[in-house]
Structure formats: C-alpha cells, structure tokens
Write an enzyme that holds these catalytic residues in place. Structure first.
Site, PDB file in Angstrom:
ATOM      1  CE  LYS A   1      -2.695 -13.121  -5.309  1.00 47.87           C
ATOM      2  NZ  LYS A   1      -1.829 -12.041  -4.886  1.00 47.87           N
TER       3      LYS A   1
ATOM      4  CB  SER B   1       3.817 -13.301  -3.263  1.00 50.10           C
ATOM      5  OG  SER B   1       4.761 -12.293  -3.517  1.00 50.10           O
TER       6      SER B   1
ATOM      7  CG  HIS C   1       0.103 -14.759  -1.318  1.00 52.14           C
ATOM      8  ND1 HIS C   1      -0.215 -15.547  -2.404  1.00 52.14           N
ATOM      9  CD2 HIS C   1       0.691 -13.653  -1.814  1.00 52.14           C
ATOM     10  CE1 HIS C   1       0.182 -14.947  -3.510  1.00 52.14           C
ATOM     11  NE2 HIS C   1       0.736 -13.793  -3.178  1.00 52.14           N
TER      12      HIS C   1
HETATM   13  C1  LIG Z   1      -1.657 -10.728  -5.568  1.00 57.53           C
HETATM   14  C2  LIG Z   1      -1.191  -9.745  -4.579  1.00 57.53           C
HETATM   15  C3  LIG Z   1      -1.721  -8.466  -4.537  1.00 57.53           C
HETATM   16  C4  LIG Z   1      -2.646  -7.945  -5.594  1.00 57.53           C
HETATM   17  O1  LIG Z   1      -3.900  -8.510  -5.520  1.00 57.53           O
HETATM   18  P1  LIG Z   1      -4.797  -8.551  -6.855  1.00 57.53           P
HETATM   19  O2  LIG Z   1      -6.157  -8.734  -6.340  1.00 57.53           O
HETATM   20  O3  LIG Z   1      -4.277  -9.674  -7.669  1.00 57.53           O
HETATM   21  O4  LIG Z   1      -4.587  -7.231  -7.530  1.00 57.53           O
HETATM   22  C5  LIG Z   1      -1.323  -7.627  -3.515  1.00 57.53           C
HETATM   23  N1  LIG Z   1      -0.424  -8.021  -2.600  1.00 57.53           N
HETATM   24  C6  LIG Z   1       0.135  -9.239  -2.633  1.00 57.53           C
HETATM   25  C7  LIG Z   1       1.109  -9.636  -1.578  1.00 57.53           C
HETATM   26  C8  LIG Z   1      -0.223 -10.130  -3.626  1.00 57.53           C
HETATM   27  O5  LIG Z   1       0.344 -11.330  -3.685  1.00 57.53           O
END
Ligand SMILES: *Cc1c(COP(=O)(O)O)cnc(C)c1O
Length: 388
Positions: free
Chosen positions: A236, A177, A205
């Site tokens: 996302k 991320s 991601h």
């Molecule tokens: C954003 C993210 C999460 C968490 O996902 P949410 O749906 O926002 O709780 C888990 N792992 C990674 C690598 C992320 O970037």
C-alpha cells in the site's frame, strides 16, 4: 456445473456480481482502461511511491543484477540479501527488535495468527477486521470471540465473560479499511495487560499514513513496546508488494520456524524487495509525503462536507460516503466512471446490507485542482440520485 450457475445468478440478482477490468497505470493516480484515461480515487497507493523514480530505479537495477525471480523458498535458496536489509530497516523504522517479510499482507496475517494460537486459546477479534485476519483466526481452531467494532467496553465484557485455559489474543486493524477509522488501541492495550493477552495490530492502512513519520497505529498513540505484534504490508503506502510482521527477536525466530505461509512459498523477487526498501527509504527521508497525504485528505473532507455530504471527522485518507443500497452504490460508481473517475462501490458482504457506500481513497500524489474537479462531479451525481 449447475451449482456455479446458481451461485452467480443469485449474486447478479443482488447487484453483487464482480468482474475484472483491465487497468494500465500511467502514473501514481491515473490509469488507462479501454482506451480512456481515469483519475483513480480507489487505490491504496497512499504516497504515490509506485512511481517514485528512486523506487522504480531500485526495482529495475535489481532485475538486471539478480534476475526476475527468487527461485526458491526463504529457508532454502530464496533469501537474497535485499531481504536481510529490508527486515533490519523495517525493525528500525518500527522501533522493534526484528522483522519478518512474507509474500503478501494476507499471508502475514494468516501465517502469524495461525502460528500464535491453537485449539485451547481464545481470540478476540474486532467485527470489522480484514478478511485475512478472519481467515487466519479460522485456521487456528481457537475459540473466536467477535467484539463490536472499535468497542473497548464490549471487548472488556467479552474478556471477562469468556473462560480461557490457554492464551488470549486480541486482534484489530489499526486503521480500518472500509471507514478509515482508527482502533481504540490505548483501551485495548490496557485490557490486554489486565488479562495477560497478546495484542496484534494490522497496520496495512496505517503504515506510511498515521503516527509520527507514518510509523503506524502504535506510534500514533505512543504505545510502542506495548503491542506484541505489528503486521503491515509493503503493497500500500510502500509502493511494492509483500507483507511483514515486527516484534521481538523471539517472536520473529518463532514465526520463521512456525508460520506456514512463510515456510511453504517461494520468496519474493529481488526487484520486489528492492522496491520495498526504496519505498521505505522514501517514506523516511521525505516526511513531506505524509504531510501531503494529510493535506489532501483534509482538503477532500472539507470540500465534500461543503457540498452537503455527512463526513465524519477523520485522520486517514479513506473517506466513506454512505449511499444506502447496493444498487445505488453501483449506479453512482458507474456514472462517475463515465465521467472519468474510478471510485469503489463497497457492497455486502464487505459491509452490512443497506450500508453500501462509495469509498474514496487518497494519495499524496493527487493534485488538489484535480481533486476539486472530481468532487464537483461526485456532488452532481449524488444530487441526481437524491443522496445529498
Ligand atoms: C490490504 C490488507 C491486507 C492484505 O495485504 P496485501 O499485502 O494486499 O495482501 C491485510 N490487512 C488489511 C487491513 C488490509 O487492508
């Protein structure tokens, strides 16, 4: 409550104090805050699907037909029909036997990892894995061996050097991320097969971003069928909320019975799940969206390199700009905000001290004329602060 004041004073001195700001989205890439409109270069709305008419309509229809909340846990009365459909569609999209949807990606990691490992086991975890993976690992009570970031040679040494009487799990983000780099999954899978370890890849991601049709990291490397668990989020690229895990039917049945963050929480609302289904359908039926995301990412990388930034060759829409200290990162982010741009300043403890950065995150919904203008502003601010 002196301890809270002490903590916050300390954090402020280190330029790490965080505050909430109100943002009112007006479309997929702009928000209004305190009366001013900003271009957002800091969201994970990779395909702009939060504002795709089909997705908005699906959510609105679901609210009007089935109400605003689910009213119960999945295993009691909360398991509305949209869930069953979405889980079938996610499994088909990922080419796995089955899928399970959680309340968030965070809960998907915490619940899945804590269900799969216990005290007698060993977890091998990339040092830059997401906080939700770290928290999931801690809940297991397993021995946790952190290997150097994306370093399969170090992972091999760790596997060789760590005695294990129970099971071995290897866990990695697919796309990281903070830097947007991709895990060395082929080498990880080879090692896992040699050491009989399970592999868990977090594609938060990567889903909708890399691999053919945006199918994620395993697909990107042609490793479908060799990764035991793929985690993802609906929040996302898919434009809604929720998290998921996909894998064998056995795995999913096990998680339904064992993952505490699945069992002990209220189901997502019909609108949320209906929107996620519509988002997935957009991703599948409009392959140009993923192409547009990559075209925007290539455009921004080459423009930033053109004005003097050191840009790693990357394949994802996450572009880090190294600026050094936390104070500099904050200053430049604040100056850019004055000019109408929202870009995250990433500071410790998210990254090591001295490695603070601006993190640009792009969407298929950005238009390149607006991106070009934004890059001019970023370059001017960076020159004023002697970063380029
Ligand atoms: C954003 C993210 C999460 C968490 O996902 P949410 O749906 O926002 O709780 C888990 N792992 C990674 C690598 C992320 O970037």
């Amino acid at each position: 409550m002196q301890f809270m004041e002490d903590y916050l004073r300390e954090v402020k001195q280190q330029h790490l104090y965080r505050q909430l700001a109100a943002f009112e989205p007006v479309d997929a890439t702009h928000s209004i805050s305190e009366g001013r409109k900003y271009l957002i270069l800091a969201s994970n709305n990779y395909l702009g699907l939060t504002h795709a008419p089909a997705v908005q309509q699906a959510a609105a229809d679901a609210v009007l037909t089935h109400g605003s909340g689910s009213g119960g846990a999945r295993l009691i009365t909360g398991n509305h029909l949209y869930y069953t459909l979405l889980e079938k569609e996610l499994a088909a999209f990922k080419g796995t036997q089955a899928a399970i949807v959680f309340g968030t990606g965070y809960m998907a990691n915490v619940g899945t990892i804590s269900a799969l490992a216990g005290r007698q086991d060993v977890i091998f975890s990339d040092e830059l894995n997401h906080a939700s993976i770290i928290d999931g690992c801690r809940l297991t009570g397993a021995k946790i061996v952190v290997y150097r970031h994306a370093d399969a040679i170090h992972l091999a040494e760790c596997l060789r050097g760590t005695p294990c009487t129970g099971r071995r799990l290897i866990i990695t983000d697919g796309v990281f991320s903070m830097d947007g780099d991709i895990a060395p999954l082929p080498a990880i899978v080879e090692l896992a097969e040699h050491y009989d370890a399970m592999v868990i890849v977090d594609d938060a991601h990567a889903t909708g971003v890399i691999g053919p049709g945006g199918r994620g990291t395993a697909a990107h490397f042609g490793l479908e069928g060799r990764v035991h668990v793929q985690i993802g989020t609906l929040s996302k690229a898919l434009g809604s909320e929720g998290g998921f895990a996909v894998g064998s039917q056995l795995l999913i049945n096990y998680l339904i019975n064992r993952a505490r963050s699945f069992i002990f929480t209220t189901a997502l609302s019909p609108a949320t799940v209906a929107a996620a289904r519509a988002g997935l359908n957009e991703l599948i039926s409009r392959p140009k969206l993923v192409e547009q995301l990559h075209s925007n990412s290539d455009f921004v990388r080459s423009r930033l390199a053109g004005v003097g930034f050191t840009i790693d060759k990357g394949e994802t829409p996450i572009i880090p700009l190294q600026v050094g200290s936390a104070a500099t990162a904050l200053t430049i982010a604040q100056e850019l905000k004055q000019e109408g741009l929202i870009i995250s300043a990433i500071r410790p403890p998210t990254v090591p001290a001295g490695a603070s950065r601006l993190r640009i995150a792009l969407s298929a919904a950005h238009n390149q004329a607006e991106l070009a203008e934004a890059i001019e502003k970023i370059a001017a601010a960076a020159r004023r602060l002697a970063i380029i």
